[in-house]
Structure formats: C-alpha cells, structure tokens
Write a protein that holds these residues in place. Structure first.
Motif, PDB file in Angstrom:
ATOM      1  N   ARG A  24     -40.580 -21.655  16.177  1.00 17.71           N
ATOM      2  CA  ARG A  24     -41.585 -21.856  15.135  1.00 17.71           C
ATOM      3  C   ARG A  24     -42.042 -23.289  15.074  1.00 17.71           C
ATOM      4  O   ARG A  24     -43.233 -23.580  14.940  1.00 17.71           O
ATOM      5  N   LEU A  25     -41.087 -24.217  15.169  1.00 21.64           N
ATOM      6  CA  LEU A  25     -41.452 -25.627  15.103  1.00 21.64           C
ATOM      7  C   LEU A  25     -42.358 -26.003  16.264  1.00 21.64           C
ATOM      8  O   LEU A  25     -43.278 -26.805  16.120  1.00 21.64           O
ATOM      9  N   ALA A  26     -42.108 -25.392  17.417  1.00 18.28           N
ATOM     10  CA  ALA A  26     -42.942 -25.695  18.582  1.00 18.28           C
ATOM     11  C   ALA A  26     -44.384 -25.258  18.329  1.00 18.28           C
ATOM     12  O   ALA A  26     -45.328 -26.015  18.582  1.00 18.28           O
ATOM     13  N   ILE A  43     -51.389 -21.732  23.232  1.00 19.67           N
ATOM     14  CA  ILE A  43     -50.320 -22.196  22.351  1.00 19.67           C
ATOM     15  C   ILE A  43     -48.970 -21.922  23.011  1.00 19.67           C
ATOM     16  O   ILE A  43     -48.053 -22.744  22.967  1.00 19.67           O
ATOM     17  N   TYR A  44     -48.888 -20.775  23.637  1.00 18.48           N
ATOM     18  CA  TYR A  44     -47.681 -20.394  24.374  1.00 18.48           C
ATOM     19  C   TYR A  44     -47.367 -21.413  25.464  1.00 18.48           C
ATOM     20  O   TYR A  44     -46.246 -21.936  25.550  1.00 18.48           O
ATOM     21  N   ALA A  45     -48.375 -21.743  26.262  1.00 18.52           N
ATOM     22  CA  ALA A  45     -48.180 -22.688  27.362  1.00 18.52           C
ATOM     23  C   ALA A  45     -47.775 -24.061  26.847  1.00 18.52           C
ATOM     24  O   ALA A  45     -46.806 -24.661  27.325  1.00 18.52           O
ATOM     25  N   VAL A  57     -44.573 -13.335  22.397  1.00 19.92           N
ATOM     26  CA  VAL A  57     -44.467 -12.487  21.202  1.00 19.92           C
ATOM     27  C   VAL A  57     -44.237 -13.339  19.964  1.00 19.92           C
ATOM     28  O   VAL A  57     -44.810 -13.075  18.901  1.00 19.92           O
ATOM     29  N   THR A  58     -43.411 -14.338  20.112  1.00 20.67           N
ATOM     30  CA  THR A  58     -43.105 -15.196  18.979  1.00 20.67           C
ATOM     31  C   THR A  58     -44.324 -16.013  18.572  1.00 20.67           C
ATOM     32  O   THR A  58     -44.518 -16.300  17.391  1.00 20.67           O
ATOM     33  N   VAL A  59     -45.147 -16.375  19.543  1.00 21.83           N
ATOM     34  CA  VAL A  59     -46.374 -17.071  19.199  1.00 21.83           C
ATOM     35  C   VAL A  59     -47.226 -16.178  18.294  1.00 21.83           C
ATOM     36  O   VAL A  59     -47.689 -16.612  17.238  1.00 21.83           O
ATOM     37  N   TYR A  60     -47.393 -14.935  18.687  1.00 17.15           N
ATOM     38  CA  TYR A  60     -48.153 -14.004  17.851  1.00 17.15           C
ATOM     39  C   TYR A  60     -47.536 -13.866  16.466  1.00 17.15           C
ATOM     40  O   TYR A  60     -48.211 -13.936  15.443  1.00 17.15           O
TER      41      TYR A  60
END
Lengths: 147, 147
Positions: A24-26, A43-45, A57-60
């Motif tokens: 989350r912090l990332a 955002i993932y990259a 998935v966590t980005v979403y």
DNA sequence: CCTCTTATTGAAAAAAACTTTCAATATGAT
DNA sequence: ATCATATTGAAAGTTTTTTTCAATAAGAGG
C-alpha cells in the motif's frame, strides 16, 4: 524524503483502520510522486521499484480503497478512464493535455452554479465532477516536450 | 414515432457522409429512447429487438462514431465508465442516481468560472466535463422505484 | 520484544471489456 | 437495376479487471 508512513495520505489510511503495508505504501508513494494520472499497469511497474513483491491485484485493490477514502480519483478522458491520480477532497481538477499533469484548482462560483441548476431542474444535487483540460504554463512555453 | 432515418441524429450522420444502415439506426434509436446511460451490452440487447442481426462489434463502432460526431457521450461514474447516453453538444449533464436518467442542463456561469480558473492557474483551458449527480424530481417523490 | 489474530497479499484462473481481421453484405450513388 | 465500396458480424485475440484461496505480514496485546 519524509517517512512514507507519516505522510498525510498514510495517516488517513491508518486512521480509517487500515494497515500500512509495504504494497500500500508503495502505491501511495507512486501516486504522490507523480502529478500525472497513471494507469494501474504503470503504477504496478513503478511500485515494484519500491516494493518488488507488489502484485497488480493489490494495485487495483489499493486504488479502490484510496478512491473510497477520497485519497485518489479516477481521471476520465474521452477514450479511456484507466488512470488514477492522488486527490484532495475536491471533485474538480485540471489536466494538462500535453504532460498529463493533474492539479486541483481554487474553484469559487461552482456552488452558485449548482444552486442555479437545482432551481432550474428540480434535481437535488449531491455530487459533482468538474474536469477541465488544457495546456499548463510549462507546456505552453515548451510545446515540444510532450512527455 | 418518427421515421428513424429522419431524426436529427440520423441527419447529422448522413450529412457527415455516413450510411444510414439498419444497425446504426438501431443503436441510434435505442439511445434516443432511453434517457439513462446504457452500456454496450445493453444497447446490443435492446438493439437486437430492432435489428436482429446487430453485432456487438457494431455497437462499439457506432458508439465511437456517435461520440466523435458529438451525438453520444460516455457517462462517467465512480466505479465504471462503460455507459453511453445520447448527447447534445454541451459537455455538462446531470445524472439521476436512482433512475440513471441523463439530462443536459442550462448552464450559465460556467464560462466565467473557466475564465477565472484560467487567470488563477495560467492554464489555457480547451475542454471541460461537468457531470452532476443527484435525484430527479420523480425519484424524490417515489423513492421506492429504483428502476 | 514475542505471539497471535486476522487483514492483507500475490499467483493463477476466470470474467469482462474491447479490438482486430476478413470475407460477406447492404447502402446509396449512378 | 447495377455497382463500387463502406459497413457488417463472427471469430479469434488482446487488454483490463475480478475472484479465489493458501501464504504472509501488520500491529495489538501481553
């Protein structure tokens, strides 16, 4: 560079009872460091440079969460609505068509406008989205840099 | 019920040099008959009652075309941006959160607001999207009918 | 500091949304 | 009526997003 766990956005997460995990912090940090709206893939990259185990998935999931908390918002454009940008609580913002920077702007007069619409239509208005697009001062001066 | 080939929307298509095919007319008619924003899948389903051979691909293509011609627009909402509604040329509209009806509204004062934003930010503003949401008069009276 | 509960995570699979390709067809100009 | 060609639908492909679930890590309480 402030402690990522101490940023205002992180505080809101914590106060809402969510854990401040590395993933989350990332995502938070990526959004805070980029004025432009970014899509989940980007955002993932970028996020993986901060938290290598980060999953898409966590980005979403995080974007959904931030959206609910009012910390991020979807950026809508003519053909795609896949981008997100960090957000204050206002629902009006201004996008540069060249560098894709997203800023919020002082917006007086909107309340009066909404009231006038309410009077004329009979609708009770509960939310608004005002998205302006144009060219920021920098891009007006340097038309070449379409970064 | 007017001749589908003679509606104002159809005229615009014709004048822009596009053929008035059955599939296109079906999509047009579905959009004209529904005040609510509809997603491609729904337009496809409704359109097939008017033109049974209609394909989903053509729905997408037609929506793109109508969007370019300013006859339809994407309706953006918090979680999804998959809906389209017929449109005048204005880029501001009002969505009922209960019945999902989309209307345009007389909007004076927006020009002044844009000018003030231009002055304060230095941005040249070339487009805007103003989307309000709330409850239409009907749904205020009949809260039950969440159709 | 440990320990433990449980929210959170990532991978894989699935679903949904959308696009490309291409041979067949329908439109509307002649 | 004929014809050139814009348009179409089906199928296959790609991209975007969601679901599922066992493994993990956050942080509350000792």
């Amino acid at each position: 560079m402030p402690d990522p766990k101490q940023t205002p956005m992180a505080q809101v997460l914590r106060e809402a009872g969510y854990k401040l995990t590395q993933p989350r912090l990332a995502v938070l940090q990526v959004l805070e460091e980029n004025a432009a709206g970014l899509n989940p893939e980007t955002i993932y990259a970028l996020g993986r440079t901060l938290c290598p185990s980060l999953g898409l998935v966590t980005v979403y999931r995080t974007l959904d969460l931030l959206n609910e908390l009012g910390l991020a918002r979807r950026v809508h454009s003519e053909h795609h609505c896949h981008s997100y940008a960090s957000a204050g609580s206002d629902h009006h913002y201004l996008i540069c068509e060249s560098c894709h920077r997203v800023i919020e702007f002082p917006c007086h007069g909107l309340e009066a406008l909404l009231e006038s619409v309410r009077m004329q239509t009979g609708y009770v208005i509960s939310a608004h989205l005002l998205e302006l697009s144009g060219l920021c001062p920098d891009c007006q001066e340097h038309p070449a840099e379409s970064a």
